[in-house]
Each structure stands twice: as C-alpha cells, then as structure tokens.
Design an enzyme around this catalytic site. Sequence first.
Site, PDB file in Angstrom:
ATOM      1  N   ARG A 129      -6.592   0.149  -7.438  1.00 26.15           N
ATOM      2  CA  ARG A 129      -6.800   1.230  -6.466  1.00 26.15           C
ATOM      3  C   ARG A 129      -6.907   2.529  -7.266  1.00 26.15           C
ATOM      4  O   ARG A 129      -5.891   3.090  -7.708  1.00 26.15           O
ATOM      5  CB  ARG A 129      -5.657   1.278  -5.440  1.00 26.15           C
TER       6      ARG A 129
ATOM      7  N   ASN B 201      -5.767  12.437  -0.344  1.00 31.91           N
ATOM      8  CA  ASN B 201      -4.923  11.636   0.541  1.00 31.91           C
ATOM      9  C   ASN B 201      -5.839  10.866   1.484  1.00 31.91           C
ATOM     10  O   ASN B 201      -7.072  11.006   1.442  1.00 31.91           O
ATOM     11  CB  ASN B 201      -3.943  12.534   1.310  1.00 31.91           C
ATOM     12  N   LYS B 202      -5.251  10.076   2.341  1.00 30.20           N
ATOM     13  CA  LYS B 202      -6.010   9.215   3.255  1.00 30.20           C
ATOM     14  C   LYS B 202      -7.147   9.964   3.940  1.00 30.20           C
ATOM     15  O   LYS B 202      -6.954  11.098   4.385  1.00 30.20           O
ATOM     16  CB  LYS B 202      -5.024   8.635   4.287  1.00 30.20           C
TER      17      LYS B 202
ATOM     18  N   ARG C 100       0.852  -1.187   0.000  1.00 27.99           N
ATOM     19  CA  ARG C 100       0.000   0.000   0.000  1.00 27.99           C
ATOM     20  C   ARG C 100       0.891   1.241   0.000  1.00 27.99           C
ATOM     21  O   ARG C 100       2.097   1.135   0.170  1.00 27.99           O
ATOM     22  CB  ARG C 100      -0.967  -0.032   1.189  1.00 27.99           C
ATOM     23  N   GLY C 101       0.257   2.403  -0.138  1.00 27.29           N
ATOM     24  CA  GLY C 101       1.039   3.638  -0.284  1.00 27.29           C
ATOM     25  C   GLY C 101       1.210   3.876  -1.784  1.00 27.29           C
ATOM     26  O   GLY C 101       1.600   2.950  -2.521  1.00 27.29           O
ATOM     27  N   ALA C 102       0.894   5.094  -2.221  1.00 27.69           N
ATOM     28  CA  ALA C 102       0.822   5.354  -3.663  1.00 27.69           C
ATOM     29  C   ALA C 102       2.108   4.984  -4.432  1.00 27.69           C
ATOM     30  O   ALA C 102       2.037   4.276  -5.440  1.00 27.69           O
ATOM     31  CB  ALA C 102       0.446   6.816  -3.886  1.00 27.69           C
TER      32      ALA C 102
ATOM     33  N   GLN D 184      -3.105   2.465   9.723  1.00 31.40           N
ATOM     34  CA  GLN D 184      -1.752   2.629   9.165  1.00 31.40           C
ATOM     35  C   GLN D 184      -0.825   3.302  10.177  1.00 31.40           C
ATOM     36  O   GLN D 184       0.400   3.249  10.043  1.00 31.40           O
ATOM     37  CB  GLN D 184      -1.802   3.450   7.872  1.00 31.40           C
TER      38      GLN D 184
ATOM     39  N   ASP E  41      -2.007  11.089  -2.652  1.00 32.66           N
ATOM     40  CA  ASP E  41      -2.268  10.029  -3.635  1.00 32.66           C
ATOM     41  C   ASP E  41      -2.531  10.604  -5.020  1.00 32.66           C
ATOM     42  O   ASP E  41      -2.466   9.887  -6.013  1.00 32.66           O
ATOM     43  CB  ASP E  41      -3.457   9.176  -3.197  1.00 32.66           C
TER      44      ASP E  41
HETATM   45  O1  MRU Z   1      -4.702   3.324   1.703  1.00 35.00           O
HETATM   46  P1  MRU Z   1      -3.209   3.532   1.786  1.00 35.00           P
HETATM   47  O2  MRU Z   1      -2.620   3.007   3.039  1.00 35.00           O
HETATM   48  O3  MRU Z   1      -2.527   3.049   0.543  1.00 35.00           O
HETATM   49  O4  MRU Z   1      -3.075   5.108   1.803  1.00 35.00           O
HETATM   50  C1  MRU Z   1      -1.801   5.688   1.791  1.00 35.00           C
HETATM   51  C2  MRU Z   1      -1.841   7.158   1.867  1.00 35.00           C
HETATM   52  O5  MRU Z   1      -2.875   7.768   1.916  1.00 35.00           O
HETATM   53  C3  MRU Z   1      -0.534   7.862   1.790  1.00 35.00           C
HETATM   54  O6  MRU Z   1      -0.601   9.087   2.485  1.00 35.00           O
HETATM   55  C4  MRU Z   1      -0.191   8.166   0.323  1.00 35.00           C
HETATM   56  O7  MRU Z   1      -0.350   7.032  -0.460  1.00 35.00           O
HETATM   57  C5  MRU Z   1       1.182   8.672   0.177  1.00 35.00           C
HETATM   58  S1  MRU Z   1       2.306   7.369   0.570  1.00 35.00           S
HETATM   59  C6  MRU Z   1       3.862   7.831   0.441  1.00 35.00           C
END
Ligand code: MRU
Length: 314
Positions: free
Chosen positions: A78, A226-227, A44-46, A176, A216
């Site tokens: 995603r 973002n999240k 996970r994480g963009a 997270q 993201d």
């Molecule tokens: O749903 P996730 O855990 O993939 O969400 C991640 C985030 O929202 C991060 O802030 C974003 O992807 C940047 S990660 C370097």
Amino acid sequence: MEILSFSNGILKILDQRKLPFSNEYIICQDYREVVRAIKEMVVRGAPAISIAGAYAVAQAKGKKQDFERAAEEIMAARPTAVDLSNAVGFMLEGINAEKDEVELAKEWEDSIYEKCFNLCNHGAELIKENARVLTHCNTGPLAVGKHGTALGVLITAHKKGKNPFVWVDETRPRFQGALTSWELLQEHIPHKVIPDSSAGFLMQKEEVDLVIVGADRICKNGDFANKIGTYSLAVLAKHHGIPFYVAAPTSSLDLSLDTGKNIPIEKRDEREVLEPMGVRAYHRDSSAMNYAFDTTPADLVTGYITEEGVRKKP
Ligand code: MRU
C-alpha cells in the site's frame, strides 16, 4: 478484541472485510501472506498496516528469506501510507544492527500504541462538551491495533464525559464508515451514518462543530494524504468556518517530501466502485476511477494532533 497478534512466527489478523457481521481471523505464516492481507485490506489503516508490515519483515528474516526483497514487496503493498515504509525502514535498520527481529517488531508495535494513546488524550482536550463532530473513513482501534487516531480522540473525549455526537461518513467505495459505526456502537457513542455527499448540507445547516480525520502521510509543510474525500471535507469546512483537525502519530510523517504534490496515491481496482459490497451496480460496460486517497493542502488544516500535542504545523 485482538486486532493483530504475533506468536511463534505466526501473525494472526482480524479480518476487517468481514466486520461487523462476523469476527474471523486469518493466519499468516509467511511474509507473502501478510502482503496479500494488506493489499486486500484484511488489515487496514496506516498504523495497523505498519505493525503488520514490521512483523512480515521479522517473518522473512526468521525464515532466512531475502528479507530486503521482502521489505520492498511489503512497502509496495500500500504505497500511500508512509507508516508502512517507516516501519520497514525501522526493521531494516535494526536488523542491520544485529538486533532481534521479533523484538524489533514488538518495539515498533508498542511505540505505535503509546503514540496513539497520547495523541488521543491531547486531542480529547480540543473536544467541547456536546460537540457534533464529523469524521471520515475509519480511524478507531481497528485502524491502529489499539486506541485509534481521529476516532480514538472522540472515544477518549466520550470517556472523559464530553458527550460528543459523531457524523460518520460512510466512505465510499469501501464503506469504512461501517467499521466506525460498529466501533461507536461498542462505546455507546451517539452517531449517525451519512452518505459522503451529505457533509456539505449538514455544515450549511450548522449541524457540524468540528471535523477530525486521520492521515496516511503528512509532508514537511503540513500537506497530507488521507482517504479519498478528505480534501472535499477540508474545503467545505473552510467555506463554513468549521475547525478541521488531523490526528496522526508521528510515524505518519514524511519529512522527505516538502509538499503533498509528490505523494504516491494508490489507485485500486475499479470493481470496488462498480460492485459495492460485491454486488454489481453498473452496466457491464461502465468503467470507474478509484483513487484510494487524496491530498489536502496545509492551509485548510486548523491543527495537527500528534502524541506531542496539538500544533498549527506538524
Ligand atoms: O484504505 P484505508 O481504510 O486503509 O484508509 C485508512 C485511512 O485513510 C485512515 O484515515 C488513515 O489510515 C489513518 S488510520 C488511523
């Protein structure tokens, strides 16, 4: 610890769902397995999912599967994180130009690491000594593969002797924050985990000097996704006069969207809310809304940290 690695057509991924309790890897031999791993948030994480997606395209091409159809499936895994579509677009362009698919995916991976390394160094310059910084979700090496983005900035500032203290949002519903706390523990960075709902009170008590988050998808005018929970933090920071920074590599830019209004926002299974950590916490008849991301307007952002430096607008 290796987060993603590719060799002989196999993508090995650290299973982030098992952290911080055990270090387990899953092995993906086919692009469909990578798609599942992305959907289920093994990775996970963009930026990290963009690397996994690039290798998934390479796998499809290597096995002479319909790689353009595979590309569609990978991008849909995603939908909010534009890094994933940008990676797939990069792969398709290179493959159509008859470049080697594995070399292309490696090139994408290396470019992400280089960008994130540079943005962490630019961002660290912003962090004042002993700053108390609030962050959301997980944006450390786990979310990229190496270095990190927003959390990477804080890790770099710590390595430069700035002694930051970090408030870690637990980040319901998927927690997270547990990954962030685990990464901070490894770096010996002082921090405390807080329920997401504590942020406003801490700001009111003047215990937060700065907020830094990842992204993201950043649109042309600076609105970004973002999240879920990021927008509330930005509003709170504005109200309390606290600087609010976004740290992301330029692979998170979407210049096809003028504003954040049309960013596709992923909605996930309601069970993530109703069954935290897999344990039912609600009556069987309760239902939930589970947007995974929100959008934050540019006017709430103090600055954007990318590999190119720190700017008022992206
Ligand atoms: O749903 P996730 O855990 O993939 O969400 C991640 C985030 O929202 C991060 O802030 C974003 O992807 C940047 S990660 C370097």
